[in-house]
Design a protein around this motif. Structure first.
Motif, short mmCIF file in Angstrom:
data_model
loop_
_atom_site.label_atom_id
_atom_site.label_comp_id
_atom_site.label_asym_id
_atom_site.label_seq_id
_atom_site.Cartn_x
_atom_site.Cartn_y
_atom_site.Cartn_z
N LEU A 1 -5.71 25.33 24.02
CA LEU A 1 -4.29 25.43 24.32
C LEU A 1 -3.73 24.13 24.90
CD1 LEU A 1 -2.41 27.83 23.85
CD2 LEU A 1 -2.64 28.39 26.27
N PHE A 2 -4.45 23.52 25.83
CA PHE A 2 -3.92 22.38 26.56
C PHE A 2 -4.44 21.03 26.08
CE2 PHE A 2 -4.09 25.70 30.13
CZ PHE A 2 -2.81 26.16 29.85
N PHE A 3 -5.59 21.02 25.40
CA PHE A 3 -6.20 19.76 24.93
C PHE A 3 -6.70 19.95 23.50
CE2 PHE A 3 -7.12 20.46 29.46
CZ PHE A 3 -6.37 19.42 30.02
N PRO A 4 -5.79 20.15 22.55
CA PRO A 4 -6.20 20.54 21.19
C PRO A 4 -6.89 19.45 20.38
CG PRO A 4 -3.82 20.18 21.30
CD PRO A 4 -4.32 20.11 22.71
N SER A 5 -6.89 18.21 20.83
CA SER A 5 -7.53 17.14 20.07
C SER A 5 -9.03 17.35 20.00
CB SER A 5 -7.22 15.78 20.70
OG SER A 5 -7.99 14.77 20.09
N ASP A 6 -9.60 17.13 18.81
CA ASP A 6 -11.05 17.23 18.65
C ASP A 6 -11.79 16.15 19.44
OD1 ASP A 6 -10.78 19.37 16.95
OD2 ASP A 6 -10.83 18.15 15.12
N ALA B 1 -11.01 15.25 22.55
CA ALA B 1 -10.83 15.43 23.99
C ALA B 1 -12.18 15.38 24.69
CB ALA B 1 -10.14 16.76 24.27
N PRO B 2 -12.31 14.61 25.77
CA PRO B 2 -13.59 14.55 26.50
C PRO B 2 -14.04 15.94 26.94
CG PRO B 2 -12.06 12.86 27.28
CD PRO B 2 -11.28 13.75 26.37
N LEU C 1 -12.61 18.16 29.95
CA LEU C 1 -11.27 18.74 29.88
C LEU C 1 -11.36 20.22 29.49
CD1 LEU C 1 -9.19 15.90 28.17
CD2 LEU C 1 -9.32 16.50 30.58
N GLY C 2 -10.78 21.06 30.31
CA GLY C 2 -10.87 22.50 30.13
C GLY C 2 -11.70 23.16 31.21
N SER C 3 -12.49 22.35 31.94
CA SER C 3 -13.31 22.89 33.01
C SER C 3 -12.45 23.28 34.20
CB SER C 3 -14.36 21.87 33.46
OG SER C 3 -15.29 21.61 32.43
N ILE C 4 -12.86 24.33 34.90
CA ILE C 4 -12.10 24.79 36.06
C ILE C 4 -13.02 24.90 37.27
CG2 ILE C 4 -10.31 25.97 34.73
CD1 ILE C 4 -12.86 28.13 36.45
N HIS C 5 -12.39 24.86 38.45
CA HIS C 5 -13.07 25.03 39.72
C HIS C 5 -13.02 26.53 40.03
CE1 HIS C 5 -13.62 24.87 44.10
NE2 HIS C 5 -13.98 23.60 43.99
N PRO C 6 -14.16 27.23 39.98
CA PRO C 6 -14.13 28.69 40.10
C PRO C 6 -13.47 29.19 41.38
CG PRO C 6 -16.27 27.96 39.32
CD PRO C 6 -15.53 26.73 39.71
N LEU C 7 -13.76 28.56 42.51
CA LEU C 7 -13.19 29.05 43.77
C LEU C 7 -11.68 28.87 43.79
CD1 LEU C 7 -13.54 30.25 46.56
CD2 LEU C 7 -14.06 27.96 47.44
N ARG C 8 -11.19 27.74 43.28
CA ARG C 8 -9.74 27.53 43.25
C ARG C 8 -9.06 28.55 42.33
NH1 ARG C 8 -10.12 21.27 42.07
NH2 ARG C 8 -11.03 20.53 44.03
N LEU C 9 -9.70 28.87 41.21
CA LEU C 9 -9.13 29.89 40.33
C LEU C 9 -9.08 31.23 41.05
CD1 LEU C 9 -8.04 30.91 37.65
CD2 LEU C 9 -10.40 31.14 36.84
N GLY C 10 -10.15 31.59 41.74
CA GLY C 10 -10.16 32.84 42.48
C GLY C 10 -9.07 32.90 43.53
N GLU C 11 -8.92 31.80 44.27
CA GLU C 11 -7.90 31.76 45.31
C GLU C 11 -6.49 31.85 44.72
OE1 GLU C 11 -10.32 29.01 48.58
OE2 GLU C 11 -9.03 28.06 47.09
N LEU C 12 -6.28 31.18 43.58
CA LEU C 12 -4.98 31.23 42.93
C LEU C 12 -4.64 32.65 42.50
CD1 LEU C 12 -2.48 29.92 41.56
CD2 LEU C 12 -3.92 29.53 39.55
N LEU C 13 -5.59 33.33 41.85
CA LEU C 13 -5.33 34.68 41.35
C LEU C 13 -5.13 35.67 42.49
CD1 LEU C 13 -7.86 34.74 38.39
CD2 LEU C 13 -5.38 34.61 38.24
N THR D 1 -14.57 16.62 36.93
CA THR D 1 -15.85 15.97 37.25
C THR D 1 -16.70 15.84 35.99
OG1 THR D 1 -15.80 16.98 39.45
CG2 THR D 1 -17.91 16.09 38.69
N ASP D 2 -17.27 14.67 35.80
CA ASP D 2 -18.20 14.47 34.69
C ASP D 2 -19.61 14.70 35.22
OD1 ASP D 2 -19.66 13.75 32.52
OD2 ASP D 2 -18.79 11.74 32.29
N TYR D 3 -20.18 15.84 34.88
CA TYR D 3 -21.51 16.20 35.37
C TYR D 3 -22.63 15.63 34.52
CZ TYR D 3 -19.07 19.56 38.34
OH TYR D 3 -18.24 20.14 39.27
#
Length: 210
Positions: A22-27, A29-30, A33-45, A203-205
């Motif tokens: 949805l947000f980074f449709p280019s093939d 895209a590094p 991109l698309g990764s999320i921070h689980p705790l921040r998502l939980g806090e947001l919801l 973050t690039d892991y």
């Protein structure tokens, strides 16, 4: 008033790939991109629901994901280990994984000799939703996924008196499907790009050497 205990269940691959689509449709895209921070998502919801229930507290975030091995590439396997280790140190975050299933690639020119697929991850997450509801482990379950396979687990949670909500990514020109229950009005948190940017993890892991 007693606290309303909220547990967020994250189908990570569904969340990650739908964000990229949805947000980074280019093939090109590094991969971060698309990764999320689980705790921040939980806090947001949890925060988004306080408009209806100011007594909500985040009681836990549970992340579900398939675990690659060296057949997916050593660097990918190591980056997974690094990312999961970081998640596991976040307060209230539990990571549950299952090994990916592999089969030989049959198409010529495939970038790898192996094709990997998640197997049993959705079953594990669905069981946790159902068992958690019956064991009174939460008052509200928020399901971050659009996978219809979770429908029976949501029905089970509602049946024992738990509130169920869902969360999906959204842009005006491309509304995405959401989990639905027959005869039930399920609150879906439609998260847009600005909200994704609040909880993204760039973050690039990947290790820099093999």
């Amino acid at each position: 008033m007693p606290d309303t205990r909220v547990v967020v269940f994250i189908d990570y691959q569904n969340v990650y790939h739908s964000a990229r689509d949805l947000f980074f449709p280019s093939d090109e895209a590094p991969s971060p991109l698309g990764s999320i921070h689980p705790l921040r998502l939980g806090e947001l919801l949890c925060d988004l629901g306080r408009i209806k229930d100011p007594h909500r507290v985040l009681a836990g975030v549970r992340v579900y994901r398939g675990q690659p091995d060296s057949r997916s590439g050593v660097k990918l396997s190591r980056s997974f280990d690094r990312q999961v280790a970081v998640w596991g140190q976040m307060p209230g975050v539990t990571v549950r994984t299952r090994p990916l299933k592999y089969h030989r690639a049959s198409e010529p020119g495939h970038e790898s000799d192996w094709i990997a697929k998640e197997k049993g991850v959705d079953v594990m997450m669905a069981l946790d939703i159902s068992v958690g509801a019956r064991n009174n482990a939460y008052d509200v379950a928020i399901i971050a996924s659009a996978d219809s396979d979770f429908g029976p687990a949501l029905e089970d949670a509602v049946h024992v008196g738990k509130r169920v909500e869902t969360a999906t990514w959204w842009i005006p020109k491309s509304p995405r499907g959401q989990l639905r229950l027959p005869g039930r009005n399920i609150w879906n948190h439609c998260l847009d790009k600005s909200q994704f940017d609040l909880i993204r993890d760039d973050t690039d892991y990947f290790p820099y050497s093999s």
